[in-house]
Design a protein around this motif. Structure first.
Motif, PDB file in Angstrom:
ATOM      1  N   ARG A 147       0.158   9.864   4.694  1.00  0.00           N
ATOM      2  CA  ARG A 147      -1.252  10.271   4.700  1.00  0.00           C
ATOM      3  C   ARG A 147      -1.756  10.601   3.312  1.00  0.00           C
ATOM      4  O   ARG A 147      -2.860  10.197   2.925  1.00  0.00           O
ATOM      5  N   GLU A 148      -0.958  11.342   2.520  1.00  0.00           N
ATOM      6  CA  GLU A 148      -1.466  11.863   1.255  1.00  0.00           C
ATOM      7  C   GLU A 148      -1.074  11.018   0.048  1.00  0.00           C
ATOM      8  O   GLU A 148      -1.741  11.104  -0.977  1.00  0.00           O
ATOM      9  N   VAL A 149      -0.011  10.238   0.148  1.00  0.00           N
ATOM     10  CA  VAL A 149       0.366   9.370  -0.973  1.00  0.00           C
ATOM     11  C   VAL A 149      -0.176   7.965  -0.738  1.00  0.00           C
ATOM     12  O   VAL A 149      -0.879   7.405  -1.570  1.00  0.00           O
ATOM     13  N   LEU A 150       0.157   7.399   0.405  1.00  0.00           N
ATOM     14  CA  LEU A 150      -0.367   6.063   0.711  1.00  0.00           C
ATOM     15  C   LEU A 150      -1.823   6.125   1.140  1.00  0.00           C
ATOM     16  O   LEU A 150      -2.533   5.126   1.080  1.00  0.00           O
ATOM     17  N   GLN A 151      -2.270   7.296   1.580  1.00  0.00           N
ATOM     18  CA  GLN A 151      -3.644   7.547   2.014  1.00  0.00           C
ATOM     19  C   GLN A 151      -4.043   6.675   3.202  1.00  0.00           C
ATOM     20  O   GLN A 151      -5.161   6.174   3.285  1.00  0.00           O
ATOM     21  N   LEU A 152      -3.097   6.517   4.128  1.00  0.00           N
ATOM     22  CA  LEU A 152      -3.412   5.824   5.366  1.00  0.00           C
ATOM     23  C   LEU A 152      -4.267   6.724   6.253  1.00  0.00           C
ATOM     24  O   LEU A 152      -4.083   7.947   6.270  1.00  0.00           O
ATOM     25  N   PRO A 153      -5.170   6.163   7.026  1.00  0.00           N
ATOM     26  CA  PRO A 153      -5.891   6.965   8.020  1.00  0.00           C
ATOM     27  C   PRO A 153      -4.912   7.572   9.014  1.00  0.00           C
ATOM     28  O   PRO A 153      -3.847   7.012   9.290  1.00  0.00           O
ATOM     29  N   ALA A 154      -5.272   8.724   9.559  1.00  0.00           N
ATOM     30  CA  ALA A 154      -4.378   9.414  10.492  1.00  0.00           C
ATOM     31  C   ALA A 154      -4.002   8.521  11.671  1.00  0.00           C
ATOM     32  O   ALA A 154      -2.868   8.572  12.165  1.00  0.00           O
ATOM     33  N   ALA A 155      -4.934   7.675  12.111  1.00  0.00           N
ATOM     34  CA  ALA A 155      -4.643   6.787  13.244  1.00  0.00           C
ATOM     35  C   ALA A 155      -3.550   5.791  12.890  1.00  0.00           C
ATOM     36  O   ALA A 155      -2.683   5.474  13.721  1.00  0.00           O
ATOM     37  N   GLU A 156      -3.556   5.282  11.661  1.00  0.00           N
ATOM     38  CA  GLU A 156      -2.524   4.326  11.243  1.00  0.00           C
ATOM     39  C   GLU A 156      -1.184   5.021  11.051  1.00  0.00           C
ATOM     40  O   GLU A 156      -0.130   4.450  11.336  1.00  0.00           O
ATOM     41  N   VAL A 157      -1.209   6.260  10.551  1.00  0.00           N
ATOM     42  CA  VAL A 157       0.030   7.028  10.431  1.00  0.00           C
ATOM     43  C   VAL A 157       0.621   7.245  11.820  1.00  0.00           C
ATOM     44  O   VAL A 157       1.832   7.124  12.036  1.00  0.00           O
ATOM     45  N   ALA A 158      -0.244   7.555  12.777  1.00  0.00           N
ATOM     46  CA  ALA A 158       0.206   7.766  14.152  1.00  0.00           C
ATOM     47  C   ALA A 158       0.870   6.511  14.706  1.00  0.00           C
ATOM     48  O   ALA A 158       1.931   6.577  15.331  1.00  0.00           O
ATOM     49  N   GLU A 159       0.254   5.359  14.453  1.00  0.00           N
ATOM     50  CA  GLU A 159       0.817   4.108  14.937  1.00  0.00           C
ATOM     51  C   GLU A 159       2.172   3.841  14.288  1.00  0.00           C
ATOM     52  O   GLU A 159       3.129   3.424  14.944  1.00  0.00           O
ATOM     53  N   ALA A 160       2.273   4.104  12.974  1.00  0.00           N
ATOM     54  CA  ALA A 160       3.517   3.851  12.252  1.00  0.00           C
ATOM     55  C   ALA A 160       4.652   4.729  12.754  1.00  0.00           C
ATOM     56  O   ALA A 160       5.808   4.306  12.801  1.00  0.00           O
TER      57      ALA A 160
END
Length: 312
Positions: A147-160
């Motif tokens: 979330r904070e380094v790659l700055q993915l949206p929370a939804a994409e982090v959840a999917e990952a």
């Protein structure tokens, strides 16, 4: 980019991401050896799954990070995190206390980093920060990095990570709170490579002269000294000075140093009577040393490319 295109030129397309994947895996694992193995595992998994790559669902970089993160989580399911002594043990107040070895703990291992690398990479690899990350549960650590380094949206982090978005946001909140509680210099703003090296060179010169007062003048008020794999660690110039006096009293004064860089921080390999003794990394902020981490492990000496014997 289509899946057939990815498979046709796989090595060329993934090559630009190898270094940042290594940094990501290192921050997850705190071991260069584990990180290298997991980058190879990531690329093997990616090659096998190349036909499933869907550019409409995200970039190649994001896809590789997802694979790398899950490879790390799989590895961490059967391995312990790698902290530093100051994160998991009580501090020692008496600098003359006998050394207490901690072979039962897989300690953090530094990662050699060229000082010419980007400021972003150097900041991401600071020893105190990597050590603090090891105190987070693995999925919190992964969520924070994505979330904070790659700055993915929370939804994409959840999917990952196979979580709900709400679970990711909760994990992030707990991870940030835990890092704030840990402190220990994880948020320290270090100087530029030039500023760091200038302070460390002065420290190294005083170290070679066995000049304890000169060393103390370079220390911050809350300086931390630790020496994995020993449990012993100390806080403050007084304890630090007492420990250095012990070193010179018991080990002698025939010390030499050779500059090194690791984790984006300046340091040196220390040689005692001509033989490699330790790799010492110094965190410098505001022109003073705020942390000294001494790795008295021959494997770390070899890792940073230092010769086993001193040559002027």
């Amino acid at each position: 980019m289509t899946a057939p295109t990815l498979r046709a030129d796989f090595d060329g397309l993934v090559a630009p991401y190898r270094r940042e994947l290594l940094v990501h895996c290192y921050r997850m694992m705190a071991s260069p050896h584990d990180a290298e193995d997991l980058v190879q595992e990531t690329l093997l998994r990616a090659w096998r799954a190349a036909d499933s790559f869907d550019p409409d669902r995200g970039s190649l970089r994001t896809w590789l990070y997802r694979i790398a993160t899950n490879a790390c989580l799989t590895a961490l399911a059967s391995r312990r995190s790698r902290p530093l002594p100051s994160g998991v043990g009580a501090r020692f107040d008496d600098p003359d206390t006998a050394f207490v070895r901690g072979p039962e703990v897989p300690w953090l291992i530094p990662l050699p980093v060229d000082p010419a690398t980007s400021a972003v990479e150097r900041d991401q690899l600071r020893l105190a920060l990597v050590a603090a990350l090891q105190l987070l549960p693995a999925r919190q650590r992964a969520a924070l990095l994505l979330r904070e380094v790659l700055q993915l949206p929370a939804a994409e982090v959840a999917e990952a990570l196979g979580l709900t978005t709400a679970a990711v946001n909760s994990a992030l909140q707990r991870a940030r709170a835990r890092l704030a509680d840990i402190g220990g210099g994880a948020d320290t703003v270090t100087g530029s490579p030039t500023e760091q090296r200038a302070v460390v060179d002065r420290y190294a010169a005083a170290f070679e002269r066995a000049d304890v007062p000169a060393i103390v003048r370079l220390l911050a008020a809350e300086v931390v000294l630790e020496m994995p794999p020993m449990w012993n660690w100390y806080v403050g110039p007084e304890a630090y000075a007492g420990f250095m006096r012990r070193v010179y009293r018991t080990r002698g004064r025939d010390w030499r140093t050779v500059p090194v860089w690791a984790n984006g921080e300046a340091g040196f390999t220390a040689y005692l009577d001509g033989e490699a003794h330790s790799v010492q990394l110094l965190t410098v902020a505001g022109g003073l040393v705020v942390r000294a981490t001494v790795f008295a492990d021959p494997a770390v000496v070899e890792l940073v490319g230092a010769p086993p014997r001193y040559s002027a």
